[in-house]
Design a protein around this motif. Structure first.
Motif, PDB file in Angstrom:
ATOM      1  N   CYS A 142      -4.138   1.041  -6.708  1.00  0.00           N
ATOM      2  CA  CYS A 142      -2.749   1.508  -6.712  1.00  0.00           C
ATOM      3  C   CYS A 142      -2.616   2.785  -7.530  1.00  0.00           C
ATOM      4  O   CYS A 142      -3.023   2.835  -8.693  1.00  0.00           O
ATOM      5  CB  CYS A 142      -1.847   0.415  -7.309  1.00  0.00           C
TER       6      CYS A 142
ATOM      7  N   CYS B 207       1.986   2.015  -3.363  1.00  0.00           N
ATOM      8  CA  CYS B 207       0.896   2.500  -4.209  1.00  0.00           C
ATOM      9  C   CYS B 207       0.400   3.891  -3.823  1.00  0.00           C
ATOM     10  O   CYS B 207      -0.452   4.455  -4.515  1.00  0.00           O
ATOM     11  CB  CYS B 207      -0.267   1.509  -4.151  1.00  0.00           C
TER      12      CYS B 207
ATOM     13  N   TYR C 148      -2.424  -8.660   0.275  1.00  0.00           N
ATOM     14  CA  TYR C 148      -2.709  -7.466  -0.519  1.00  0.00           C
ATOM     15  C   TYR C 148      -4.224  -7.337  -0.731  1.00  0.00           C
ATOM     16  O   TYR C 148      -4.730  -7.464  -1.846  1.00  0.00           O
ATOM     17  CB  TYR C 148      -1.955  -7.539  -1.846  1.00  0.00           C
TER      18      TYR C 148
ATOM     19  N   ARG D  80       0.834  -1.210   0.000  1.00  0.00           N
ATOM     20  CA  ARG D  80       0.000   0.000   0.000  1.00  0.00           C
ATOM     21  C   ARG D  80       0.867   1.257   0.000  1.00  0.00           C
ATOM     22  O   ARG D  80       0.537   2.254  -0.658  1.00  0.00           O
ATOM     23  CB  ARG D  80      -0.929  -0.023   1.212  1.00  0.00           C
TER      24      ARG D  80
ATOM     25  N   TRP E 281       2.221  -5.156 -11.186  1.00  0.00           N
ATOM     26  CA  TRP E 281       3.309  -4.205 -10.965  1.00  0.00           C
ATOM     27  C   TRP E 281       4.165  -4.068 -12.216  1.00  0.00           C
ATOM     28  O   TRP E 281       4.561  -2.958 -12.608  1.00  0.00           O
ATOM     29  CB  TRP E 281       4.179  -4.634  -9.775  1.00  0.00           C
TER      30      TRP E 281
ATOM     31  N   SER F 203       5.033   6.809  -1.793  1.00  0.00           N
ATOM     32  CA  SER F 203       5.826   6.101  -2.802  1.00  0.00           C
ATOM     33  C   SER F 203       7.005   6.939  -3.284  1.00  0.00           C
ATOM     34  O   SER F 203       7.982   6.390  -3.814  1.00  0.00           O
ATOM     35  CB  SER F 203       4.944   5.734  -4.002  1.00  0.00           C
TER      36      SER F 203
END
Length: 320
Positions: A201, A163, A181, A160, A243, A168
């Motif tokens: 995300c 995302c 997740y 998290r 991803w 991030s």
């Protein structure tokens, strides 16, 4: 100066917005905790007193920028359990990174959780941000080398963080282990499709390094995903593939077997920017290790230590 920093730190978000918080790491000031020590402290984050642990490397110097790791325990876990499990305060694995252990809060059934999981109700993103600001204002932090790891629901929360549009951009790399997740917005079993479910995300940057670990015998957070706690978990191979797609690394992975494991595979995208370590078909909901730990009880040992690989991965990545 140190006293002023400690006073300001009591105010959590207020401190984060001040001139000493945020991206301005404080170097030259005496740190609140001595090098070579482990300490428990509290911070007021979003109006709630939150507990955390700080391990300071033996050779920490207040004028030398130092790398930093945040570590998150699993659901129902504690700082002490996570510290014993990840080994990041052991010289065999780490001698030069400060390590921060965050304590989750209990939900209505008395079990600690992390934001994003079912029944979680606290602002753990805010807790992380406020605490990062405090640590950045109390220690000489190398802001290009800040990392996050965690186990199970803590690993899911690390996902998290990766995302999050803001956090991030503050962490250089992420390494969840046996991560949960969850998409807690999917509440009906019939709507849970682990190989095609939406992954929530919205990262604030591109080229985010991700190293995930998962075992094929995990009966807590299945490698194949599914409906759990009235929420939906993704198939782990699908999750890591998302991803790769998000990072524009393509759909084709480079797979290489891991010697000494029961079918263990390194699944790599983009030359290693995004990577899933499939621990093997015999590894349950564990932090992989070659020795006995509180997860494995001396059973189903692996031929590699996840902590070693995490530290090597962190060492290969920095914020630009």
């Amino acid at each position: 100066m140190a006293a002023l920093l400690g006073f300001l730190g009591l105010f959590g978000s207020t401190y984060a917005a001040g001139g000493l918080g945020g991206r301005a790491s404080v170097c030259g000031s005496v740190p609140p905790f001595a090098p070579g020590s482990f300490n428990i402290d509290v911070i007021n984050a979003s109006g709630i007193e939150r507990e955390y642990g700080v391990w300071v490397p033996k050779h920490y110097q207040q004028n030398v920028s130092t790398k930093l790791i945040f570590s998150y325990h699993g659901a129902g876990g504690t700082i002490a359990r996570q510290r014993a499990l990840d080994g990041l305060t052991e010289p065999a694995f780490n001698t030069d990174h400060i390590v921060i252990y965050l304590q989750g809060l209990e939900n209505d059934d008395g079990k600690t959780t992390w934001e994003g999981a079912p029944q979680a109700k606290f602002d753990d993103l805010g807790f992380t941000s406020d605490l990062l600001n405090r640590i950045d204002g109390e220690f000489c932090i190398d802001e290009r080398h800040i990392y996050a790891t965690g186990k199970s629901q803590g690993g899911g929360f690390v996902g998290r963080l990766a995302c999050d549009p803001n956090l991030s951009k503050r962490f250089a790399a992420f390494a969840p282990v046996s991560g949960a997740y969850y998409n807690a917005s999917i509440t009906k079993r019939a709507e849970c499709h682990p190989q095609s479910m939406p992954i929530l995300c919205d990262p604030g940057r591109k080229d985010i390094p991700i190293l995930a670990f998962h075992g094929g015998a995990d009966d807590t957070v299945s490698y194949f995903g599914g409906y759990r706690k009235k929420a939906c978990l993704p198939d782990i191979r699908y999750w890591i593939g998302q991803w790769s797609e998000r990072e524009s690394l393509g759909e084709t992975a480079v797979n290489s077997s891991i010697a000494g494991t029961n079918g263990g595979i390194n699944i790599t995208y983009g030359g290693g920017l995004v990577k899933l370590v499939f621990d093997g078909w015999n590894i349950p909901h564990d932090w992989p290790a070659t020795f006995e730990n509180s997860d494995n009880g001396g059973q189903n040992l692996t031929s590699f230590n996840a902590t070693t690989w995490i530290m090597e991965f962190f060492g290969a990545h920095a914020l630009g």
